[in-house]
Design a protein around this motif. Sequence first.
Motif, PDB file in Angstrom:
ATOM      1  N   ASP A  18      64.259  22.627   5.312  1.00 47.88           N
ATOM      2  CA  ASP A  18      63.265  23.215   4.411  1.00 47.88           C
ATOM      3  C   ASP A  18      63.181  22.349   3.157  1.00 47.88           C
ATOM      4  O   ASP A  18      63.905  22.566   2.185  1.00 47.88           O
ATOM      5  N   THR A  19      62.339  21.323   3.214  1.00 46.83           N
ATOM      6  CA  THR A  19      62.140  20.425   2.074  1.00 46.83           C
ATOM      7  C   THR A  19      60.647  20.361   1.768  1.00 46.83           C
ATOM      8  O   THR A  19      59.820  20.660   2.631  1.00 46.83           O
ATOM      9  N   PRO A  20      60.276  19.942   0.554  1.00 49.03           N
ATOM     10  CA  PRO A  20      58.840  19.828   0.231  1.00 49.03           C
ATOM     11  C   PRO A  20      58.102  18.879   1.184  1.00 49.03           C
ATOM     12  O   PRO A  20      56.989  19.174   1.614  1.00 49.03           O
ATOM     13  N   THR A  21      58.717  17.763   1.535  1.00 51.79           N
ATOM     14  CA  THR A  21      58.047  16.807   2.417  1.00 51.79           C
ATOM     15  C   THR A  21      57.923  17.359   3.834  1.00 51.79           C
ATOM     16  O   THR A  21      56.891  17.188   4.484  1.00 51.79           O
ATOM     17  N   ALA A  22      58.961  18.044   4.324  1.00 52.31           N
ATOM     18  CA  ALA A  22      58.886  18.645   5.660  1.00 52.31           C
ATOM     19  C   ALA A  22      57.779  19.691   5.709  1.00 52.31           C
ATOM     20  O   ALA A  22      57.026  19.766   6.685  1.00 52.31           O
ATOM     21  N   THR A  23      57.653  20.484   4.657  1.00 52.34           N
ATOM     22  CA  THR A  23      56.594  21.499   4.592  1.00 52.34           C
ATOM     23  C   THR A  23      55.222  20.840   4.627  1.00 52.34           C
ATOM     24  O   THR A  23      54.318  21.299   5.336  1.00 52.34           O
ATOM     25  N   ALA A  24      55.049  19.732   3.888  1.00 52.89           N
ATOM     26  CA  ALA A  24      53.770  19.011   3.877  1.00 52.89           C
ATOM     27  C   ALA A  24      53.468  18.430   5.256  1.00 52.89           C
ATOM     28  O   ALA A  24      52.327  18.482   5.725  1.00 52.89           O
ATOM     29  N   LEU A  25      54.491  17.891   5.921  1.00 52.81           N
ATOM     30  CA  LEU A  25      54.290  17.330   7.256  1.00 52.81           C
ATOM     31  C   LEU A  25      53.866  18.418   8.239  1.00 52.81           C
ATOM     32  O   LEU A  25      52.902  18.245   8.988  1.00 52.81           O
ATOM     33  N   LEU A  26      54.556  19.537   8.224  1.00 46.06           N
ATOM     34  CA  LEU A  26      54.213  20.635   9.133  1.00 46.06           C
ATOM     35  C   LEU A  26      52.779  21.106   8.928  1.00 46.06           C
ATOM     36  O   LEU A  26      52.072  21.401   9.892  1.00 46.06           O
ATOM     37  N   ALA A  27      52.340  21.163   7.680  1.00 44.09           N
ATOM     38  CA  ALA A  27      50.972  21.604   7.382  1.00 44.09           C
ATOM     39  C   ALA A  27      49.931  20.622   7.912  1.00 44.09           C
ATOM     40  O   ALA A  27      48.791  21.007   8.183  1.00 44.09           O
ATOM     41  N   ALA A  28      50.313  19.346   8.069  1.00 46.80           N
ATOM     42  CA  ALA A  28      49.372  18.315   8.528  1.00 46.80           C
ATOM     43  C   ALA A  28      49.321  18.176  10.047  1.00 46.80           C
ATOM     44  O   ALA A  28      48.481  17.446  10.564  1.00 46.80           O
ATOM     45  N   VAL A  65      65.424  12.131  10.702  1.00 45.74           N
ATOM     46  CA  VAL A  65      63.974  12.129  10.522  1.00 45.74           C
ATOM     47  C   VAL A  65      63.754  11.909   9.030  1.00 45.74           C
ATOM     48  O   VAL A  65      64.183  12.720   8.205  1.00 45.74           O
ATOM     49  N   ALA A  66      63.145  10.787   8.693  1.00 46.22           N
ATOM     50  CA  ALA A  66      62.968  10.416   7.287  1.00 46.22           C
ATOM     51  C   ALA A  66      61.498  10.159   6.997  1.00 46.22           C
ATOM     52  O   ALA A  66      60.709   9.891   7.902  1.00 46.22           O
ATOM     53  N   PHE A  67      61.149  10.250   5.719  1.00 50.53           N
ATOM     54  CA  PHE A  67      59.779   9.942   5.298  1.00 50.53           C
ATOM     55  C   PHE A  67      59.836   8.798   4.309  1.00 50.53           C
ATOM     56  O   PHE A  67      60.442   8.904   3.245  1.00 50.53           O
ATOM     57  N   TRP A  68      59.194   7.687   4.684  1.00 49.43           N
ATOM     58  CA  TRP A  68      59.130   6.488   3.854  1.00 49.43           C
ATOM     59  C   TRP A  68      57.923   6.633   2.927  1.00 49.43           C
ATOM     60  O   TRP A  68      56.782   6.450   3.340  1.00 49.43           O
ATOM     61  N   THR A  69      58.194   7.013   1.669  1.00 51.86           N
ATOM     62  CA  THR A  69      57.092   7.298   0.742  1.00 51.86           C
ATOM     63  C   THR A  69      56.289   6.049   0.399  1.00 51.86           C
ATOM     64  O   THR A  69      55.087   6.143   0.152  1.00 51.86           O
ATOM     65  N   PRO A  94      64.701   3.690  -0.118  1.00 49.19           N
ATOM     66  CA  PRO A  94      65.085   5.104  -0.037  1.00 49.19           C
ATOM     67  C   PRO A  94      63.946   5.966   0.521  1.00 49.19           C
ATOM     68  O   PRO A  94      62.782   5.772   0.182  1.00 49.19           O
ATOM     69  N   CYS A  95      64.321   6.886   1.394  1.00 42.00           N
ATOM     70  CA  CYS A  95      63.363   7.765   2.067  1.00 42.00           C
ATOM     71  C   CYS A  95      63.789   9.220   1.909  1.00 42.00           C
ATOM     72  O   CYS A  95      64.980   9.518   1.791  1.00 42.00           O
ATOM     73  N   ASN A  96      62.816  10.119   1.957  1.00 37.47           N
ATOM     74  CA  ASN A  96      63.098  11.552   1.965  1.00 37.47           C
ATOM     75  C   ASN A  96      63.676  11.916   3.328  1.00 37.47           C
ATOM     76  O   ASN A  96      63.113  11.529   4.361  1.00 37.47           O
ATOM     77  N   VAL A  97      64.771  12.647   3.326  1.00 37.25           N
ATOM     78  CA  VAL A  97      65.385  13.083   4.575  1.00 37.25           C
ATOM     79  C   VAL A  97      64.798  14.445   4.941  1.00 37.25           C
ATOM     80  O   VAL A  97      64.859  15.392   4.158  1.00 37.25           O
ATOM     81  N   LEU A  98      64.190  14.531   6.145  1.00 40.93           N
ATOM     82  CA  LEU A  98      63.508  15.750   6.573  1.00 40.93           C
ATOM     83  C   LEU A  98      64.292  16.556   7.591  1.00 40.93           C
ATOM     84  O   LEU A  98      64.072  17.751   7.726  1.00 40.93           O
TER      85      LEU A  98
END
Length: 122
Positions: A18-28, A65-69, A94-98
């Motif tokens: 439950d991270t901000p980036t994971a939430t954004a990915l799920l919405a997309a 599972v990471a997000f490369w900003t 550095p990447c966001n860890v999802l």
Amino acid sequence: MKIRISWPTGHVTATLDDTPTATALLAALPLQATAHTWGEEVYFDTGLAPALETDARQVVEPGTVAFWTEGNALALPYGPTPISRGGESRLASPCNVLGRIDGDPRALATVRSGGPIHVRKV
């Protein structure tokens, strides 16, 4: 929260935190992209542009599972990259860890650069 990542010769599922980036990915989702490989990492553009989170990391465990900003891309390392030291999975920056791939992340070795990749909710 689970997602399925599929390509012509296989698929994996992943459990997201439950991270901000994971939430954004799920919405997309669902999304389709062109896969790219970099050493033993698969990455692809998502069209999203989240901010770098405070716990972003460059060295992660295979299967993270990471997000490369910097590239607006999902990054899926399953082993060393060209800048790794030893057997570590070192991302480009550095990447966001999802979350984490469920099962063996080495299934990603069958992804071909330039091929289609799909992500959807499970």
